[in-house]
Design a protein around this motif. Structure first.
Motif, short mmCIF file in Angstrom:
data_model
loop_
_atom_site.label_atom_id
_atom_site.label_comp_id
_atom_site.label_asym_id
_atom_site.label_seq_id
_atom_site.Cartn_x
_atom_site.Cartn_y
_atom_site.Cartn_z
N ALA A 122 -8.94 22.41 -1.74
CA ALA A 122 -7.88 22.13 -2.70
C ALA A 122 -6.56 22.80 -2.31
O ALA A 122 -5.48 22.28 -2.61
N SER A 123 -6.65 23.92 -1.64
CA SER A 123 -5.45 24.69 -1.28
C SER A 123 -4.59 23.99 -0.23
O SER A 123 -3.45 24.37 -0.01
N ASP A 124 -5.13 22.98 0.42
CA ASP A 124 -4.32 22.21 1.36
C ASP A 124 -3.24 21.42 0.64
O ASP A 124 -2.22 21.06 1.23
N TYR A 125 -3.46 21.16 -0.64
CA TYR A 125 -2.57 20.28 -1.39
C TYR A 125 -1.83 20.97 -2.53
O TYR A 125 -0.72 20.55 -2.88
N TYR A 126 -2.42 22.02 -3.12
CA TYR A 126 -1.88 22.57 -4.35
C TYR A 126 -1.84 24.10 -4.35
O TYR A 126 -2.68 24.76 -3.73
N TYR A 127 -0.84 24.63 -5.07
CA TYR A 127 -0.88 26.03 -5.53
C TYR A 127 -1.68 26.03 -6.84
O TYR A 127 -1.69 25.03 -7.57
N PHE A 128 -2.30 27.18 -7.16
CA PHE A 128 -3.11 27.25 -8.39
C PHE A 128 -2.78 28.49 -9.21
O PHE A 128 -2.58 29.57 -8.66
N LEU A 129 -2.74 28.27 -10.51
CA LEU A 129 -2.67 29.36 -11.48
C LEU A 129 -3.87 29.20 -12.41
O LEU A 129 -4.07 28.12 -12.99
N GLY A 130 -4.66 30.24 -12.54
CA GLY A 130 -5.82 30.20 -13.43
C GLY A 130 -5.83 31.39 -14.36
O GLY A 130 -5.50 32.51 -13.95
N ILE A 131 -6.17 31.17 -15.62
CA ILE A 131 -6.31 32.24 -16.60
C ILE A 131 -7.71 32.13 -17.19
O ILE A 131 -8.10 31.07 -17.70
N ALA A 176 -8.75 18.45 -7.42
CA ALA A 176 -7.64 18.37 -6.48
C ALA A 176 -7.66 17.04 -5.72
O ALA A 176 -6.62 16.39 -5.54
N LEU A 177 -8.84 16.63 -5.26
CA LEU A 177 -8.95 15.37 -4.53
C LEU A 177 -8.62 14.18 -5.43
O LEU A 177 -7.94 13.24 -5.01
N ALA A 178 -9.10 14.23 -6.68
CA ALA A 178 -8.77 13.17 -7.63
C ALA A 178 -7.27 13.15 -7.90
O ALA A 178 -6.66 12.08 -8.05
N GLY A 179 -6.66 14.34 -7.93
CA GLY A 179 -5.21 14.43 -8.11
C GLY A 179 -4.46 13.81 -6.95
O GLY A 179 -3.43 13.14 -7.14
N CYS A 180 -4.95 14.01 -5.73
CA CYS A 180 -4.33 13.40 -4.55
C CYS A 180 -4.42 11.88 -4.63
O CYS A 180 -3.48 11.16 -4.26
N ALA A 181 -5.56 11.38 -5.11
CA ALA A 181 -5.73 9.92 -5.25
C ALA A 181 -4.76 9.36 -6.28
O ALA A 181 -4.14 8.31 -6.07
N GLN A 189 -1.11 -0.08 4.95
CA GLN A 189 -2.35 -0.16 5.73
C GLN A 189 -2.82 1.23 6.12
O GLN A 189 -4.02 1.50 6.16
N LYS A 190 -1.87 2.15 6.38
CA LYS A 190 -2.24 3.52 6.70
C LYS A 190 -2.79 4.25 5.47
O LYS A 190 -3.65 5.12 5.59
N MET A 191 -2.31 3.88 4.30
CA MET A 191 -2.78 4.52 3.07
C MET A 191 -4.23 4.15 2.78
O MET A 191 -4.95 4.92 2.13
N ARG A 192 -4.66 2.99 3.24
CA ARG A 192 -6.03 2.53 2.98
C ARG A 192 -7.07 3.52 3.52
O ARG A 192 -7.93 3.98 2.76
N PRO A 193 -7.02 3.91 4.82
CA PRO A 193 -7.99 4.91 5.30
C PRO A 193 -7.76 6.30 4.71
O PRO A 193 -8.72 7.07 4.55
N ASP A 194 -6.50 6.62 4.36
CA ASP A 194 -6.24 7.92 3.73
C ASP A 194 -6.98 8.02 2.40
O ASP A 194 -7.60 9.05 2.09
N ALA A 195 -6.91 6.95 1.61
CA ALA A 195 -7.62 6.94 0.32
C ALA A 195 -9.12 6.99 0.53
O ALA A 195 -9.85 7.68 -0.19
N ARG A 196 -9.60 6.27 1.55
CA ARG A 196 -11.03 6.26 1.84
C ARG A 196 -11.51 7.65 2.28
O ARG A 196 -12.59 8.10 1.87
N ASN A 197 -10.71 8.35 3.07
CA ASN A 197 -11.10 9.69 3.53
C ASN A 197 -11.13 10.69 2.38
O ASN A 197 -12.00 11.57 2.33
N LEU A 198 -10.17 10.57 1.46
CA LEU A 198 -10.20 11.44 0.28
C LEU A 198 -11.48 11.23 -0.51
O LEU A 198 -12.12 12.19 -0.97
N PHE A 199 -11.88 9.97 -0.65
CA PHE A 199 -13.09 9.67 -1.42
C PHE A 199 -14.34 10.19 -0.71
O PHE A 199 -15.28 10.66 -1.36
#
Length: 355
Positions: free
Chosen positions: A89-98, A205-210, A269-279
């Motif tokens: 998840a850290s590849d995509y987002y900063y996180f704050l948790g309480i 995080a992955l669902a957020g990227c999608a 067309q490039k987004m198609r495999p990107d979405a598939r790889n996230l899944f």
């Protein structure tokens, strides 16, 4: 034993999400790394904690991960601020948790709704979710009261635990989850709880990227503008009188439309495999959690996969539109060329007849 809600450690992979005791409740907010710098993120965290009444936050700007205990509205809480850690998840987002003890959840739920961030002058999170980890099995009415809706569910960790929850994708990805043991026991494995919390953060995080990919495609209006340009060009071509300069302009415009349509099609067309790889990453994390269906309950896994379905379907729809525009522009370009040839032939015939 430490009185902290969570054990403090140097990495998320190493125990930072491992509870000192159960039950506990965590509020987690994720911020897109592509839309803000780490200075903006840390400043946002400081402002948010100050707004909640914390005066003793031990924030060190040089640290990639900060974990410390504070008092928020009279509640003991553990705060985690992650700029960079060893999670996917850290590849995509900063996180704050309480995180607070779950017997104090009533107050915790009133801290900050994601919509309140902007009203308070703070940068709003891209993802937000809340998770409660119970120390005993919960009945469905209890779970429904916590989640605030009819929950979806899965068995996890070889059916040793149950994960209930509900997610929403608008106006931003959000969720409420409840994790509880499947049966009464005097001691529940903290490793399983840590692994589940760590995995849940990665899954969100992955669902957020999608969903981000979905929103980018949805907000891209180039295909609509190209369709309008083609319609306008067709109107010009239907005119009876067209001079040489207009023919040249139409050829250039047709070429521009064809180039933009083809380029945009390649982008999607490039987004198609990107979405598939996230899944695929999403599926691999689910496999590590050993998720299985809970009898009589709608699937939480299917609910959390919806962002990937939305993104993939929209990408395919946009590709179909762009392919159609590409074909239209090609046919129109051929029609313009044929009309030019006919016009030149007629002009030549008139010239020969007058000679």
């Amino acid at each position: 034993m430490s009185r902290s809600v969570l054990l403090h450690a140097l990495s998320l992979n190493d125990r930072i999400l491992e509870p000192n005791h159960l039950p506990l409740c965590g509020h987690v907010w994720a911020f897109d790394k592509l839309t803000m710098s780490h200075e903006m993120f840390v400043g946002n965290c400081i402002s948010m904690l100050s707004l909640l009444g914390s005066q003793n936050a031990s924030i060190v700007w040089e640290n990639d991960i900060m974990a410390f205990d504070v008092q928020l509205g009279g509640q003991a809480a553990t705060v985690i601020i992650s700029l960079q850690d060893d999670s996917l998840a850290s590849d995509y987002y900063y996180f704050l948790g309480i995180w607070v003890a779950a017997d104090e959840v009533a107050g915790a739920g009133e801290w900050l709704d994601p919509d309140d961030w902007e009203r308070e002058g703070l940068l709003a999170p891209a993802i937000s979710y809340e998770v409660i980890v119970a120390d005993k099995p919960l009945q469905l009415p209890q779970v429904k009261k916590i989640v605030g809706a009819d929950p979806f569910a899965e068995n996890i960790c070889h059916s040793a635990f149950r994960l209930y929850g509900c997610t929403e994708v608008t106006p931003r990805l959000s969720g409420r989850f409840v994790m509880c043991p499947a049966m009464h026991a005097s001691n529940h494995g903290r490793f399983e709880v840590r692994h589940a919390l760590y995995s849940l953060r990665n899954l969100m995080a992955l669902a957020g990227c999608a969903m981000k990919m979905h929103d980018q495609v949805l907000e891209n209006s180039l295909s609509h503008r190209l369709a309008q340009d083609i319609e306008k060009l067709q109107g010009l071509l239907a005119r009876e009188q067209i001079d040489a300069a207009e023919w040249a302009a139409m050829v250039r415009e047709g070429g521009r439309i064809a180039l933009l349509a083809a380029s945009e099609e390649m982008v999607h067309q490039k987004m198609r495999p990107d979405a598939r790889n996230l899944f695929r990453l999403f599926e691999s994390i689910e496999a590590e959690l050993d998720i299985s269906d809970m009898s009589g309950m709608p699937s939480l896994s299917a609910r959390m996969r919806m962002p990937f379905e939305y993104a993939s379907e929209l990408i395919e729809e946009k590709l179909a539109v762009l392919s159609g525009l590409d074909k239209q522009s090609g046919i129109l370009q051929l029609q313009i060329n044929n009309c030019i040839l006919v016009t030149q032939q007629l002009a030549l015939e008139r010239l020969l007849a007058s000679a």
